[in-house]
Design an enzyme around this catalytic site. Structure first.
Site, PDB file in Angstrom:
ATOM      1  N   SER A 119       0.834  -1.195   0.000  1.00 40.31           N
ATOM      2  CA  SER A 119       0.000   0.000   0.000  1.00 40.31           C
ATOM      3  C   SER A 119       0.867   1.243   0.000  1.00 40.31           C
ATOM      4  CB  SER A 119      -0.903   0.002   1.235  1.00 40.31           C
ATOM      5  OG  SER A 119      -1.506   1.264   1.422  1.00 40.31           O
ATOM      6  N   TYR A 155      -2.270  -0.286  10.433  1.00 46.60           N
ATOM      7  CA  TYR A 155      -2.416  -0.937   9.126  1.00 46.60           C
ATOM      8  C   TYR A 155      -1.195  -0.689   8.253  1.00 46.60           C
ATOM      9  CZ  TYR A 155      -3.734  -1.291   4.218  1.00 46.60           C
ATOM     10  OH  TYR A 155      -3.742  -1.577   2.868  1.00 46.60           O
ATOM     11  N   LYS A 159       1.924  -3.293   6.717  1.00 42.03           N
ATOM     12  CA  LYS A 159       2.373  -3.404   5.330  1.00 42.03           C
ATOM     13  C   LYS A 159       3.893  -3.247   5.235  1.00 42.03           C
ATOM     14  CE  LYS A 159      -1.458  -4.037   2.990  1.00 42.03           C
ATOM     15  NZ  LYS A 159      -1.680  -5.287   2.189  1.00 42.03           N
TER      16      LYS A 159
END
Length: 368
Positions: A129, A153, A157
């Site tokens: 991402s 989050y 990643k």
């Protein structure tokens, strides 16, 4: 393999991006194998995929954290590569439930890699991402920009990217493609598959589509005093079919050349919130009411990619415009007002949760 087609494992393959990548893989001559526990997707997508590809859909139902089972799946289908989509993805939820995100997102990748190492399947594309960049000092953002993730989050990643880098260093036999993509939107032009968020959408486009069909009253535009042409935030929106094509190009490059890479996927252009609303009004022929609200904490003014490396290494470039994205999002929303829970009369097969002709192996989900 099936009919001499190379098999590619798609973890989270029944989800929004995974399902579009399934179609793109079939069109490119691969045999995709879906691995999904349907915790954030709907089984009805399987019939849609069968209808789009005109072939049975292979789906293994279970959780990627079950390493011995993933080994069995890889061996049974003789997979030559994997694309890893499976993971939780809501930034706000990750702030509220960080342990769940670290366990599922980081643990899921570790489990997949351990299974792949056991089966000597060492080509993997990781769906990362652009959130790993955090708040960039300037735009456009290229792959050499420093990473400064700002949410659990985004941290998961980047941790996954670091794990893959360590793996490549330890064993050069590993072929790793890391794809940092920006804002995926749109749907398949057929209207058969698209984004089906649960509850209140976290992203702009599905929220706009729900306003257009009357499910929500108006769009809240967070901030109109940014240093951008119209004062609203600018983002790099990418059609999900272009994103799917990028994942297929990455798999093909790994299998053909064996060189690992980290690449941005985007259009290389920014579109403001108001420009998205205006484009959707053109596509739908409907007025989209909106009101300005205070800026949200953590939002940045502009965020779009330098995509030159994707062109030079993968021969990939986004093909769809914002008008294309809005047109296909609107078509999906009109045809499926309740997402995959929509009851349709044509074709009747779409009402069946799991098709009898599909090769679906059920297994209890484990982990998160």
């Amino acid at each position: 393999m099936t009919l001499n087609k190379p098999s590619v494992l798609l973890t989270g393959g029944a989800g929004y991006i995974g399902s579009h990548t399934f179609v793109a893989l079939v069109e490119a001559g691969y045999q995709p194998v879906i691995l999904d526990d349907f915790s954030n997707s709907h089984p009805a997508v399987l019939q849609r995929l069968e209808q789009l590809t005109e072939q049975p859909v292979i789906c293994e139902r279970g959780n990627v954290l079950d390493t011995p089972w993933v080994v069995e799946v890889l061996q049974r289908h003789r997979c030559v590569a994997a694309i890893h989509f499976a993971g939780f993805k809501a930034v706000g939820e990750s702030v509220q439930k960080p342990l769940m995100y670290y366990q599922n997102n980081v643990g899921g990748l570790l489990s997949l890699l351990q299974a792949m190492e056991t089966t000597e399947c060492r080509s993997v594309v990781f769906s990362s991402s652009a959130t790993v960049y955090g708040d960039p000092a300037s735009v456009p953002i290229d792959e050499q920009f420093p990473c400064a993730p700002e949410s659990p989050y985004a941290h998961t990643k980047l941790m996954c990217e670091n794990i893959l880098a360590s793996l490549r260093t330890s064993d050069p036999a590993w072929r790793v493609g890391v794809l940092r993509y920006f804002n995926p939107v749109g749907a398949h032009p057929s209207g058969l598959i698209g984004e089906d968020p649960s509850g209140i959408p976290n992203n702009l486009m599905p929220y706009v589509t729900q306003v257009a069909v009357g499910k929500r009253a108006m769009v809240n535009v967070f901030g109109n005093d940014y240093p951008t042409p119209d004062g609203t935030g600018v983002r790099d929106y990418l059609h999900v079919t272009d994103l799917a094509a990028g994942h297929v190009a990455a798999v093909s490059a790994l299998l053909a050349h064996g060189k690992s890479f980290t690449i941005n996927l985007g259009t290389g252009e920014g579109t403001s919130v108001l420009e998205v609303i205006q484009a959707f009004e053109r596509a739908s022929g409907r007025s989209i009411p909106y009101e300005f609200a205070p800026r949200r904490a953590g939002d940045v003014a502009q965020y779009f990619a330098d995509v030159s490396l994707a062109g030079s290494l993968l021969g990939w470039r986004a093909q769809c415009t914002m008008d294309d994205m809005c047109r296909d999002s609107w078509h999906w929303q009109q045809r499926n007002p309740e997402g995959y829970r929509t009851v349709t009369s044509s074709p009747p097969a779409l009402q069946v949760p799991v098709p009898a002709s599909s090769n679906v192996s059920a297994r209890p989900a484990v982990g998160m």
